[in-house]
Write a protein that holds these residues in place. Structure first.
Motif, PDB file in Angstrom:
ATOM      1  N   GLU A 118       0.833  -1.218   0.000  1.00 39.89           N
ATOM      2  CA  GLU A 118       0.000   0.000   0.000  1.00 39.89           C
ATOM      3  C   GLU A 118       0.861   1.259   0.000  1.00 39.89           C
ATOM      4  O   GLU A 118       0.528   2.255  -0.649  1.00 39.89           O
ATOM      5  N   ALA A 163      -7.299   5.008 -10.730  1.00 40.93           N
ATOM      6  CA  ALA A 163      -7.762   4.069  -9.695  1.00 40.93           C
ATOM      7  C   ALA A 163      -7.818   2.635 -10.208  1.00 40.93           C
ATOM      8  O   ALA A 163      -7.478   1.689  -9.477  1.00 40.93           O
ATOM      9  N   ASP A 164      -8.232   2.440 -11.471  1.00 44.76           N
ATOM     10  CA  ASP A 164      -8.305   1.087 -12.024  1.00 44.76           C
ATOM     11  C   ASP A 164      -6.925   0.438 -12.092  1.00 44.76           C
ATOM     12  O   ASP A 164      -6.760  -0.744 -11.796  1.00 44.76           O
ATOM     13  N   THR A 165      -5.951   1.223 -12.504  1.00 43.70           N
ATOM     14  CA  THR A 165      -4.598   0.677 -12.619  1.00 43.70           C
ATOM     15  C   THR A 165      -4.045   0.331 -11.239  1.00 43.70           C
ATOM     16  O   THR A 165      -3.430  -0.730 -11.052  1.00 43.70           O
ATOM     17  N   LEU A 166      -4.296   1.211 -10.281  1.00 40.61           N
ATOM     18  CA  LEU A 166      -3.835   0.936  -8.918  1.00 40.61           C
ATOM     19  C   LEU A 166      -4.482  -0.330  -8.376  1.00 40.61           C
ATOM     20  O   LEU A 166      -3.830  -1.147  -7.703  1.00 40.61           O
ATOM     21  N   GLU A 167      -5.764  -0.522  -8.696  1.00 41.84           N
ATOM     22  CA  GLU A 167      -6.458  -1.721  -8.228  1.00 41.84           C
ATOM     23  C   GLU A 167      -5.873  -2.971  -8.908  1.00 41.84           C
ATOM     24  O   GLU A 167      -5.701  -4.014  -8.268  1.00 41.84           O
ATOM     25  N   TYR A 168      -5.545  -2.836 -10.193  1.00 34.46           N
ATOM     26  CA  TYR A 168      -4.901  -3.957 -10.895  1.00 34.46           C
ATOM     27  C   TYR A 168      -3.581  -4.313 -10.194  1.00 34.46           C
ATOM     28  O   TYR A 168      -3.304  -5.491  -9.932  1.00 34.46           O
ATOM     29  N   ARG A 185      -2.689  -3.637  -7.122  1.00 35.28           N
ATOM     30  CA  ARG A 185      -2.946  -4.123  -5.762  1.00 35.28           C
ATOM     31  C   ARG A 185      -3.170  -5.636  -5.767  1.00 35.28           C
ATOM     32  O   ARG A 185      -2.735  -6.338  -4.861  1.00 35.28           O
ATOM     33  N   ASN A 186      -3.814  -6.130  -6.806  1.00 36.14           N
ATOM     34  CA  ASN A 186      -4.134  -7.556  -6.888  1.00 36.14           C
ATOM     35  C   ASN A 186      -3.124  -8.346  -7.718  1.00 36.14           C
ATOM     36  O   ASN A 186      -3.295  -9.531  -7.937  1.00 36.14           O
TER      37      ASN A 186
END
Lengths: 445, 445
Positions: A74, A85-90, A92-93
């Protein structure tokens, strides 16, 4: 942002050992829908540095661990404020779930050998470029230089002692690569701790200089006596702090004729080795070995073959790849949606598409050529010549394949492979790669 | 023993970034009673690599943190099975408590400049040798090469993008050293995260190659469109994946005349830059910048001065010190019990004893010479020439002196110092150090 100047990362994550453009490409691919396209990236070299005749693959085991540890924290994500935000979520996972095949560590390679083939989605493969190349370029550069030094030493042991001439962590992995290539020990304690490499070392000039009399005059005998008391008579005494001839005389006077060794770290090493050998023999110290160090590279080592040298200590040149600090490996997209792709190139021998390779051998065991062919093809007909499968599975669905060779096994493997090269391949002189690489089964081949 | 292949240490300790002989010397010194002798070690270079005219000090801030973090964990101690109980106990309690003085980061240096003076007991100073040299040799090698590139670029910005051509952690600190020397940005995200350096990067050839039609044929326009959608029209498009002229035409067609930049990464960069500039101007894209990359070093950069290049991207050569991957710095015992000590040397200019240095300047600000003198002497009479104190306190009783320059401050400082060199010092040609170093106040000087 973490603005401390420490050289040590706060966690095991390798995820920021990455060039920014990999993440901007990722984001653009997530937006335009190309992120999930099946893709293959390949690690290869276009040429061997300094017109060497072969290269040595190193770093593979480290690369696999780096891929496994490529996980964003994080804290790291918070710093990537240029992403949506979408890229960060990608990220993150993100866990790499693809396939990796390639040459095993300690394998010999040539221009265009497909050293690593990384298959998965474009998104999951593209962001691994920098960390894969950093590791393989650094480790292969050292191993490739070190292997030539081992050949030049002609059976005499070489100790790696170059830590001070390389970045503090590059030094540790350089020790590993040098050991892989046949060095027998390292001065570096972190390498010994982390990789189980034998550590070696006795004393520096500072040790002799420390031993002065009350009036500040040198007392070499006191330094030698004390070292023997602490490390035993089998130790190696550094004899060139003041006068070498006097140093050798003092060493034997203090230690007796069973002294383990003397080290010479300056001057004309060949001349000094001969002189010191004679002196030691005259003193009946026939078993006392001569260790030499001081800016040795493969050529200097070879130049000392005729001299009474027992052990080489090598520093600067090995940890910096002896004039080639990077192996020059690249990581290129070669296949998308099953279609071969390639940048326009003057190199006619370049082919898109995922690849595998074999090496053929005569009955005598001598290697003939490398044959590179499409990844999903059968091994091409090679007239039943002894065929070595060069491409082995390294990762399946993101998991490291169990039972891959250990460092010791890879070290033994390389030693055997070097024997299989045509003899001229082990010469130090500049020339073409000693084996030809043939492309087979490609549309335009 | 920790036999994983990870490149990442398990903790912040720098204590095993050490050569074994430092600990065997420590043990012998603890046994013979010399461990507590007051000692001074000095970091200096005997010569500048590749006959350069000056060097740039880098890594000082990292060294101070590494000394602070030089603390042994129980795990590490358990692995040091070649040491006796007293030595292990010494290491268990080890914290450096001595004094460090030296040249500030970003300072210019010459052969024999006393870059770092480490004072304490022999025991506490001797074991820091490897980690100090590893850091300063790596960082100063990069900064020294990078500073020449910045001069060659003559005011045009240079982006560091060499991470893939260096060890994964050496890459991070190389970014830092290049930024110190005047590079404007890095591709490396860990360097941005750790040191606050601006990160830069847009796309690779893989991005263009990813964008193919159903039948596998290239679709460069789709790649460009998508990149602009994601990164805006101010982005830089890589135009040399297929045909450069077509690539530039497509870029402007897709982006319009306000496209931020185009990057050329292959071919004759001078010829291509001129051709592309004309094409852009003919298309009325006068503000679109030209970024060039592809094996640039200081000489190639200088060779492009007359061409319409706006930004340089430099990789391999800067992270590997442009032919000199180590600065060749050494760490030598120079004083014991107040007595100067030195290895026998052919170099007449070598002096034992702790030292400090100043640099004198004309009224115009141009530097005249460096003067090195015994540490405890007053600054020698220099005819009231403008005197710059080169030696500053860095550590007192093991604590880092508060208020040392930040990376940004050191970067500004270096830029100013370079202006103070006689103009011929900034030439790229091989020659002697541009300033002479004079020893003053030594017994035999």
């Amino acid at each position: 942002m973490n603005l401390n100047n420490s050289s040590i990362p706060a966690n095991r994550s390798t995820a920021l050992l990455t060039d920014k453009y990999e993440l901007t490409m990722l984001e653009a691919a997530l937006i335009d829908g190309t992120a999930e396209r099946p893709a293959t990236f390949e690690v290869f070299s276009r040429r061997l540095p300094n017109e060497r005749r072969y290269g040595v693959v190193a770093g593979t085991a480290r690369v696999l661990n780096a891929i496994r540890d490529f996980v964003f924290t994080e804290d790291q994500l918070a710093d990537l404020d240029f992403l949506n935000a979408d890229t960060l979520e990608y990220l993150r996972n993100y866990r790499f779930k693809g396939q990796v095949d390639g040459y095993r560590e300690g394998e010999i390679y040539f221009p265009n050998s497909p050293l690593l083939t990384v298959r998965g989605t474009f998104a999951e493969c593209v962001i691994l470029e920098t960390v894969i190349l950093s590791i393989m370029n650094a480790d292969s550069a050292v191993a490739s230089a070190a292997a030539r030094m081992v050949t030049a030493a002609d059976g005499r042991p070489i100790i790696e002692m170059g830590s001070r001439r390389a970045h503090e962590y590059a030094a540790v992995t350089a020790s590993r690569a040098a050991y892989l290539a046949g060095f027998v020990a390292t001065s570096n304690l972190e390498a010994a701790y982390r990789y189980g490499i034998p550590a070696s070392g006795t004393s520096a000039h500072a040790w002799t200089l420390l031993h002065i009399n009350e009036d500040g005059t040198p007392n070499e005998a006191a330094a030698f006596k004390s070292q023997i008391e602490s490390l035993g008579v089998g130790t190696t005494l550094l004899v060139d702090t003041y006068d070498i001839t006097q140093g050798v005389a003092t060493a034997i006077e203090v230690a007796g004729t069973e002294l383990g060794g003397v080290r010479i770290d300056s001057g004309d090493l060949g001349v000094m080795a001969r002189k010191v050998r004679k002196q030691l023999d005259d003193l009946n110290a026939h078993n006392t070995k001569i260790v030499v160090s001081s800016d040795l590279d493969e050529f200097a080592i070879a130049g000392l073959r005729g001299e009474p040298v027992d052990v080489y200590g090598v520093g600067t040149s090995v940890v910096n790849g002896s004039g080639a600090p990077t192996a020059g490996l690249v990581y290129k997209l070669v296949e998308v949606n099953g279609h071969p792709v390639a940048k326009r190139s003057r190199n006619k021998e370049s082919h898109g598409g995922a690849k595998r390779a074999v090496r053929t051998h005569r009955d005598t065991g001598t290697a003939i050529e490398e044959v590179v062919f499409p990844f999903n093809n059968d091994t091409p007909d090679t007239c039943k010549l002894n065929v070595l499968q060069l491409t082995i599975p390294l990762m399946r669905d993101g998991e490291i394949v169990p039972g891959l060779p250990t460092l010791e096994e890879s070290r033994d493997y390389l030693a055997k492979q070097l024997v299989s090269l045509p003899w001229e391949g082990l010469a130090l002189s500049r020339d073409e790669p000693v084996l030809h690489t043939r492309f087979s089964g490609f549309p335009d081949a």
